[in-house]
Structures are given as structure tokens and as C-alpha cells.
Design a protein around this motif. Sequence first.
Motif, PDB file in Angstrom:
ATOM      1  N   PRO A  24       0.859  -1.298  -0.010  1.00 14.32           N
ATOM      2  CA  PRO A  24      -0.233  -0.156  -0.004  1.00 14.32           C
ATOM      3  C   PRO A  24       0.860   1.350  -0.122  1.00 14.32           C
ATOM      4  CG  PRO A  24      -0.068  -1.058   2.079  1.00 14.32           C
ATOM      5  CD  PRO A  24       0.774  -2.082   1.155  1.00 14.32           C
ATOM      6  N   MET A  25       0.344   2.346  -0.588  1.00 20.18           N
ATOM      7  CA  MET A  25       1.057   3.691  -0.572  1.00 20.18           C
ATOM      8  C   MET A  25       1.242   4.243   0.658  1.00 20.18           C
ATOM      9  SD  MET A  25       2.675   5.869  -2.529  1.00 20.18           S
ATOM     10  CE  MET A  25       2.026   5.605  -4.074  1.00 20.18           C
ATOM     11  N   ASN A  26       2.188   4.594   1.191  1.00 25.07           N
ATOM     12  CA  ASN A  26       2.161   5.257   2.215  1.00 25.07           C
ATOM     13  C   ASN A  26       2.751   6.682   2.237  1.00 25.07           C
ATOM     14  OD1 ASN A  26       5.115   5.297   2.192  1.00 25.07           O
ATOM     15  ND2 ASN A  26       5.460   3.321   3.336  1.00 25.07           N
ATOM     16  N   ALA A  27       2.818   7.422   3.397  1.00 21.50           N
ATOM     17  CA  ALA A  27       2.936   8.892   3.238  1.00 21.50           C
ATOM     18  C   ALA A  27       4.367   9.217   2.802  1.00 21.50           C
ATOM     19  CB  ALA A  27       2.705   9.691   4.449  1.00 21.50           C
ATOM     20  N   GLU A  28       5.334   8.464   3.111  1.00 17.36           N
ATOM     21  CA  GLU A  28       6.711   8.488   2.785  1.00 17.36           C
ATOM     22  C   GLU A  28       6.837   8.247   1.433  1.00 17.36           C
ATOM     23  OE1 GLU A  28      11.166   6.321   3.648  1.00 17.36           O
ATOM     24  OE2 GLU A  28       9.593   5.981   5.171  1.00 17.36           O
ATOM     25  N   ARG A  53      -2.409  11.491  -7.184  1.00 15.83           N
ATOM     26  CA  ARG A  53      -3.071  10.403  -6.876  1.00 15.83           C
ATOM     27  C   ARG A  53      -2.284   9.401  -5.498  1.00 15.83           C
ATOM     28  NH1 ARG A  53      -3.025   9.877 -12.346  1.00 15.83           N
ATOM     29  NH2 ARG A  53      -1.828   7.798 -12.339  1.00 15.83           N
ATOM     30  N   ALA A  54      -0.835   9.427  -5.746  1.00 16.86           N
ATOM     31  CA  ALA A  54      -0.149   8.862  -4.615  1.00 16.86           C
ATOM     32  C   ALA A  54      -0.488   9.321  -3.502  1.00 16.86           C
ATOM     33  CB  ALA A  54       1.326   8.874  -4.816  1.00 16.86           C
ATOM     34  N   GLN A  55      -0.613  10.777  -3.441  1.00 18.94           N
ATOM     35  CA  GLN A  55      -0.882  11.479  -2.043  1.00 18.94           C
ATOM     36  C   GLN A  55      -2.293  11.119  -1.417  1.00 18.94           C
ATOM     37  OE1 GLN A  55       1.486  13.378  -0.487  1.00 18.94           O
ATOM     38  NE2 GLN A  55      -0.076  13.440   1.501  1.00 18.94           N
ATOM     39  N   SER A  56      -3.327  10.870  -2.445  1.00 15.23           N
ATOM     40  CA  SER A  56      -4.607  10.602  -1.919  1.00 15.23           C
ATOM     41  C   SER A  56      -4.673   8.911  -1.424  1.00 15.23           C
ATOM     42  CB  SER A  56      -5.583  10.591  -3.339  1.00 15.23           C
ATOM     43  OG  SER A  56      -6.863  10.172  -2.974  1.00 15.23           O
ATOM     44  N   ALA A  59      -3.427   8.917   2.020  1.00 12.42           N
ATOM     45  CA  ALA A  59      -4.271   9.550   3.027  1.00 12.42           C
ATOM     46  C   ALA A  59      -5.478   8.456   3.293  1.00 12.42           C
ATOM     47  CB  ALA A  59      -4.689  10.703   2.667  1.00 12.42           C
ATOM     48  N   LYS A  60      -5.847   7.631   2.330  1.00  9.09           N
ATOM     49  CA  LYS A  60      -6.838   6.694   2.438  1.00  9.09           C
ATOM     50  C   LYS A  60      -6.288   5.643   3.288  1.00  9.09           C
ATOM     51  CE  LYS A  60      -9.431   7.855  -1.688  1.00  9.09           C
ATOM     52  NZ  LYS A  60      -9.935   7.338  -2.787  1.00  9.09           N
ATOM     53  N   ASP A  62      -3.828   5.739   5.515  1.00  4.84           N
ATOM     54  CA  ASP A  62      -3.689   6.178   6.800  1.00  4.84           C
ATOM     55  C   ASP A  62      -4.923   6.080   7.368  1.00  4.84           C
ATOM     56  OD1 ASP A  62      -1.980   7.377   8.983  1.00  4.84           O
ATOM     57  OD2 ASP A  62      -2.927   9.249   8.369  1.00  4.84           O
ATOM     58  N   SER A  63      -5.998   6.707   6.794  1.00  8.69           N
ATOM     59  CA  SER A  63      -7.370   6.777   7.696  1.00  8.69           C
ATOM     60  C   SER A  63      -7.809   5.467   7.824  1.00  8.69           C
ATOM     61  CB  SER A  63      -8.225   7.449   6.675  1.00  8.69           C
ATOM     62  OG  SER A  63      -9.479   7.414   7.386  1.00  8.69           O
ATOM     63  N   ALA A  64      -7.617   4.322   6.992  1.00  8.03           N
ATOM     64  CA  ALA A  64      -8.213   2.904   7.052  1.00  8.03           C
ATOM     65  C   ALA A  64      -7.091   2.375   8.293  1.00  8.03           C
ATOM     66  CB  ALA A  64      -7.882   2.142   5.722  1.00  8.03           C
ATOM     67  N   GLN A  65      -5.904   2.722   8.533  1.00  4.94           N
ATOM     68  CA  GLN A  65      -5.127   2.128   9.311  1.00  4.94           C
ATOM     69  C   GLN A  65      -5.709   2.497  10.722  1.00  4.94           C
ATOM     70  OE1 GLN A  65      -1.014   2.404   8.373  1.00  4.94           O
ATOM     71  NE2 GLN A  65      -1.023   0.806   7.326  1.00  4.94           N
ATOM     72  N   ARG A  66      -6.106   3.999  10.892  1.00  3.97           N
ATOM     73  CA  ARG A  66      -6.458   4.614  12.008  1.00  3.97           C
ATOM     74  C   ARG A  66      -8.006   3.896  12.648  1.00  3.97           C
ATOM     75  NH1 ARG A  66      -6.551  10.268  11.136  1.00  3.97           N
ATOM     76  NH2 ARG A  66      -5.656  10.078   8.861  1.00  3.97           N
ATOM     77  N   ASP A  67      -8.691   3.331  11.475  1.00  3.25           N
ATOM     78  CA  ASP A  67      -9.843   2.964  11.763  1.00  3.25           C
ATOM     79  C   ASP A  67      -9.860   1.821  12.430  1.00  3.25           C
ATOM     80  OD1 ASP A  67     -11.062   5.409  10.933  1.00  3.25           O
ATOM     81  OD2 ASP A  67     -11.715   4.887   8.921  1.00  3.25           O
ATOM     82  N   GLN A  68      -8.974   0.792  12.221  1.00  2.00           N
ATOM     83  CA  GLN A  68      -8.754  -0.476  12.558  1.00  2.00           C
ATOM     84  C   GLN A  68      -8.521  -0.524  14.078  1.00  2.00           C
ATOM     85  OE1 GLN A  68      -5.602  -2.379  10.494  1.00  2.00           O
ATOM     86  NE2 GLN A  68      -6.846  -2.507   8.843  1.00  2.00           N
TER      87      GLN A  68
END
Length: 68
Positions: A24-28, A53-56, A59-60, A62-68
Motif C-alpha cells: 500500500p502507498m504510505n506517506a513516505e 493520486r499517490a498522496q490521495s 491518506a486513504k 492512513d485513515s484505514a489504518q486508524r479505523d482499525q
Amino acid sequence: MAMGKGRGSKGSSGGGKSGGKGGPMNAEAAARVQSAAARNPDSRSAQTGFASRAQSAAAKQDSAQRDQ
């Protein structure tokens, strides 16, 4: 051995960080893509909008990981 007109013969940084790790794409990673696109506005990443698109995607992810 001389490099021909094949892959990597022009414009490649040779850093070895590319190549689609498939994760998965990460912020780095998104930051690296955006930086490369900013350094070379004529690159495919810049011209196709891949940087945004990579930045988006990061972000998705990161959000999904926080929701777990």
C-alpha cells in the motif's frame, strides 16, 4: 556494456527505490513521488497526475489504518 534505448537509459536516478513493491502507498512513498515530480515537471509522474493520486492513496491508507 553500453545502455541502449531500453528501460532506464534516460532520466533514471538509479536509486533503486522504484519498481513497484506492491504494498500500500504510505506517506513516505507519496512524498518521494511528489518530490520527484516537482524536480522534473516533464516526467510521467508529473504529467499524468500520479503524484496527487499517490498522496490521495496514502491518506486513504492512513485513515484505514486508524479505523482499525
